[in-house]
Write an enzyme that holds these catalytic residues in place. Structure first.
Site, mmCIF file in Angstrom:
data_model
loop_
_atom_site.group_PDB
_atom_site.id
_atom_site.type_symbol
_atom_site.label_atom_id
_atom_site.label_comp_id
_atom_site.label_asym_id
_atom_site.label_seq_id
_atom_site.Cartn_x
_atom_site.Cartn_y
_atom_site.Cartn_z
ATOM 1 N N LYS A 1 -24.185 22.646 -35.326
ATOM 2 C CA LYS A 1 -23.758 24.029 -35.051
ATOM 3 C C LYS A 1 -24.062 24.395 -33.596
ATOM 4 O O LYS A 1 -25.219 24.350 -33.170
ATOM 5 C CB LYS A 1 -24.475 25.001 -36.006
ATOM 6 N N ASP B 1 -25.659 34.087 -30.706
ATOM 7 C CA ASP B 1 -25.208 34.715 -31.950
ATOM 8 C C ASP B 1 -25.607 36.184 -31.949
ATOM 9 O O ASP B 1 -26.727 36.543 -32.305
ATOM 10 C CB ASP B 1 -25.817 33.985 -33.163
ATOM 11 N N LYS C 1 -26.222 42.079 -35.020
ATOM 12 C CA LYS C 1 -27.583 41.889 -35.522
ATOM 13 C C LYS C 1 -28.441 43.078 -35.098
ATOM 14 O O LYS C 1 -28.350 43.522 -33.957
ATOM 15 C CB LYS C 1 -28.181 40.603 -34.935
ATOM 16 N N ASP D 1 -29.152 29.344 -31.192
ATOM 17 C CA ASP D 1 -28.234 29.072 -32.303
ATOM 18 C C ASP D 1 -27.327 27.864 -32.044
ATOM 19 O O ASP D 1 -26.462 27.556 -32.849
ATOM 20 C CB ASP D 1 -27.400 30.337 -32.595
ATOM 21 N N ASP E 1 -21.435 37.824 -39.083
ATOM 22 C CA ASP E 1 -22.677 37.148 -38.693
ATOM 23 C C ASP E 1 -22.864 35.822 -39.439
ATOM 24 O O ASP E 1 -23.728 35.027 -39.085
ATOM 25 C CB ASP E 1 -23.869 38.085 -38.939
ATOM 26 N N GLU F 1 -21.298 33.138 -39.199
ATOM 27 C CA GLU F 1 -20.299 32.434 -38.381
ATOM 28 C C GLU F 1 -20.531 30.929 -38.329
ATOM 29 O O GLU F 1 -19.591 30.167 -38.142
ATOM 30 C CB GLU F 1 -20.293 33.018 -36.958
ATOM 31 N N ARG G 1 -21.275 28.747 -40.617
ATOM 32 C CA ARG G 1 -20.577 28.001 -41.677
ATOM 33 C C ARG G 1 -19.085 27.888 -41.378
ATOM 34 O O ARG G 1 -18.420 26.970 -41.831
ATOM 35 C CB ARG G 1 -20.858 28.669 -43.024
HETATM 36 N N1 BES Z 1 -27.848 32.144 -36.708
HETATM 37 C C1 BES Z 1 -28.059 32.904 -37.888
HETATM 38 C C2 BES Z 1 -29.220 32.355 -38.745
HETATM 39 C C3 BES Z 1 -30.587 32.401 -38.155
HETATM 40 C C4 BES Z 1 -31.410 33.493 -38.375
HETATM 41 C C5 BES Z 1 -31.078 31.338 -37.433
HETATM 42 C C6 BES Z 1 -32.683 33.523 -37.861
HETATM 43 C C7 BES Z 1 -32.363 31.367 -36.916
HETATM 44 C C8 BES Z 1 -33.167 32.463 -37.140
HETATM 45 C C9 BES Z 1 -26.805 32.919 -38.755
HETATM 46 O O1 BES Z 1 -25.609 32.832 -38.074
HETATM 47 C C10 BES Z 1 -26.802 34.212 -39.504
HETATM 48 O O2 BES Z 1 -26.762 35.209 -38.870
HETATM 49 N N2 BES Z 1 -26.866 34.148 -40.819
HETATM 50 C C11 BES Z 1 -26.898 35.312 -41.632
HETATM 51 C C12 BES Z 1 -26.027 35.071 -42.841
HETATM 52 C C13 BES Z 1 -25.766 36.305 -43.680
HETATM 53 C C14 BES Z 1 -24.923 37.268 -42.905
HETATM 54 C C15 BES Z 1 -25.094 35.895 -44.952
HETATM 55 C C16 BES Z 1 -28.340 35.556 -42.042
HETATM 56 O O3 BES Z 1 -29.075 34.590 -42.235
HETATM 57 O O4 BES Z 1 -28.738 36.704 -42.102
HETATM 58 ZN ZN ZN Z 2 -25.709 31.860 -36.223
HETATM 59 ZN ZN ZN Z 3 -24.912 34.750 -37.416
#
Ligand code: BES
Ligand code: ZN
Ligand code: ZN
Length: 475
Positions: A243, A248, A255, A266, A325, A327, A329
């Site tokens: 990834k 992000d 966020k 990220d 967010d 993204e 996947r």
């Molecule tokens: N890049 C984030 C995940 C992340 C969070 C990595 C904290 C490292 C530290 C990912 O893209 C994300 O934002 N995921 C969301 C998914 C949700 C919207 C279903 C999450 O984990 O909140």
């Molecule tokens: Zn991310």
């Molecule tokens: Zn994200």
């Protein structure tokens, strides 16, 4: 009183004697461990991780249980920190080999690996002004040839780890998509690999619309880097997908507050995949690897994806974007489908995919998902041998229905929200891998540390590089 003056640059030396405990937490001493009874008692009381000055001027350090390789790693990290804190140039290490239950060559391998790992600082903007630790003399009975091989290999692996650390620690205004591509080209050039860039035009022709959608508001255009290493003409190809979100922001689902911090990291999955393939090439591993690095910025702008958008990607499945967010996947889905189409032996993806992984397993353990038992066992064993935390989570059928959408084949987030976030993200990815055996490593926790931990300085870690390299190394 004698006063002397010298122009000589003196070396400051420290000698550390590393000791071990038996199963009852009693200090193991043999003839070569010349400690007084008092010293033994004090060190035993100090326990694992404790240290005390000895009467002969050395420092006694209690590593932990004999046979525990992580205790050896901690000893190396302790040595490094102590030398730095007290400005020693040279450190001597004495092991009482019979104390450790670990063969000398393995002891040297594990100890020097952790030492190399400790010796890192991200210094692009702030120089390290501390006194350099110039030399560590390990008093251990091993042949010169073995010592050379061990050190050389560890140096190659550390170079790979430090490439990942430098890329992931670099802020998003430096490590842009262009800069990532340039860095990848330079690293690949050095080890005889070439980078094929699938640019926006190519991605559009191929229908990689999920990657394009995520990156459509970014300052620089999304793209996919493809790097091929061939080390064994008799074997099938393996894919490593990483990834690569250079920042992000969350997109329109911006966020909140502190969650934005550290989101420069990220792209750790993509950087690690790059580190793995260059390390495999440098070690001349007998396997074939293609690294696929989808790169994009998840930005907020009037051009960003909206919630409710429906996008049909490379696999021709329609995906409803219910949270911009989620993204990672999306960009991985296109890369995984592209890899799977080529019917490889195995696909491994690495991704800072879910905050839920950080909640479930913390920052020291990676969440792993596996579709093949033998691959799983080998990967878990590799992780154990390298001292990296890896724990299996299930690809649970119970939750597949959580990814339903009323108007598309899949939703990009699960409903109900918050339940089993790491698992539902993995299930989403799995629906883009039909043929190949597959390993998904959610490194959201271990990719980046808030504070120093053993041989890991705060910041980027290069987590899982060593485990994956070891996986390909062992037949
Ligand atoms: N890049 C984030 C995940 C992340 C969070 C990595 C904290 C490292 C530290 C990912 O893209 C994300 O934002 N995921 C969301 C998914 C949700 C919207 C279903 C999450 O984990 O909140
Ligand atoms: Zn991310
Ligand atoms: Zn994200």
């Amino acid at each position: 009183m004698k006063i002397s003056f010298t122009n000589e640059c003196r070396k400051y030396e420290l000698t550390i004697t590393v000791l071990f405990l038996d199963s009852d937490d009693k200090l193991i001493c043999n003839d070569s461990t010349a400690l007084s009874e008092d010293e033994k008692t004090i060190l035993e009381k100090a326990g694992a991780g404790g240290s005390r000055p000895l009467k002969n001027g050395e420092l006694g350090y209690v590593a932990g249980k004999a046979g525990d390789e992580n205790a050896i790693r901690k000893a190396a990290a302790f040595l490094y920190k102590t030398a730095k804190n007290y400005s020693y140039n040279v450190v001597n290490i004495n092991f009482s080999a019979s104390n450790s239950n670990i063969k000398n060559n393995r002891l040297a391998e594990v100890f020097s690996d952790a030492l190399f790992m400790s010796d890192y600082k991200y210094d692009l903007f702030k120089k390290d002004e501390s006194i350099a630790l110039e030399e560590v003399v390990i008093h251990l009975d091993i042949s010169d040839k073995d010592a050379e091989n061990i050190l050389q290999k560890n140096a190659v692996i550390t170079k790979g780890i430090n490439l990942v650390r430098d890329m992931v620690n670099a802020p998003a205004n430096i490590m842009t998509i262009d800069k990532f591509e340039e860095t990848a080209k330079n690293a690949c050039n050095e080890c005889g690999l070439t980078v094929n860039v699938l640019d926006k035009k190519t991605l559009t022709e191929k229908g990689m619309n999920l990657l394009l959608a995520v990156g459509q508001a970014g300052i620089q255009e999304p793209r996919m880097l493809e790097i091929v290493y061939r080390g064994n003409p008799d074997e099938k190809m393996n894919f490593i997908v990483g990834k690569g979100i250079v920042f992000d922001s969350g997109g329109m689902n911006l966020k909140p507050g502190n969650s934005l911090n550290d989101m420069k990291m990220d792209m750790a999955g993509a950087a690690t995949a790059l580190g793995i393939i260059t390390t495999a090439a440098n070690l001349k591993l007998s396997c074939n690897i293609t690294a696929l690095l989808p790169l994009a910025e998840n930005a907020v702008d009037c051009k960003s994806m909206h919630t409710g958008d429906v996008i049909v990607g490379y696999k021709k499945k329609s995906v409803e974007i219910n949270n911009t967010d989620a993204e990672g996947r999306l960009i991985l889905a296109d890369a995984l489908a592209y890899a799977d189409e080529q019917k490889p032996e195995l696909i491994i993806d690495l991704a800072t995919l879910t905050g839920a992984a950080l909640i479930a397993l913390g920052s020291k353990i990676t969440a792993g998902f596996f579709t093949d038992e033998a691959v799983k066992n080998k990967m878990l064993k590799s992780a154990q041998a390298t001292g990296e935390g890896l724990w299996e989570l299930p690809l649970a059928d119970e939750y597949r229905s959580y990814l339903k959408s009323n108007i598309a084949d899949l939703s990009n987030i699960s409903s109900p929200p918050r339940e089993a976030g790491t698992i539902t993200a993995a299930l989403f990815l799995q629906s883009f891998v039909e043929n190949a055996k597959w390993v998904h490593l959610d490194i959201a926790g271990p990719a980046f540390l808030d504070s120093d931990w053993n041989a890991y300085p705060a910041g980027a870690t290069g987590a899982m590089l060593k485990t994956v390299i070891r996986y390909f190394e062992t037949k």
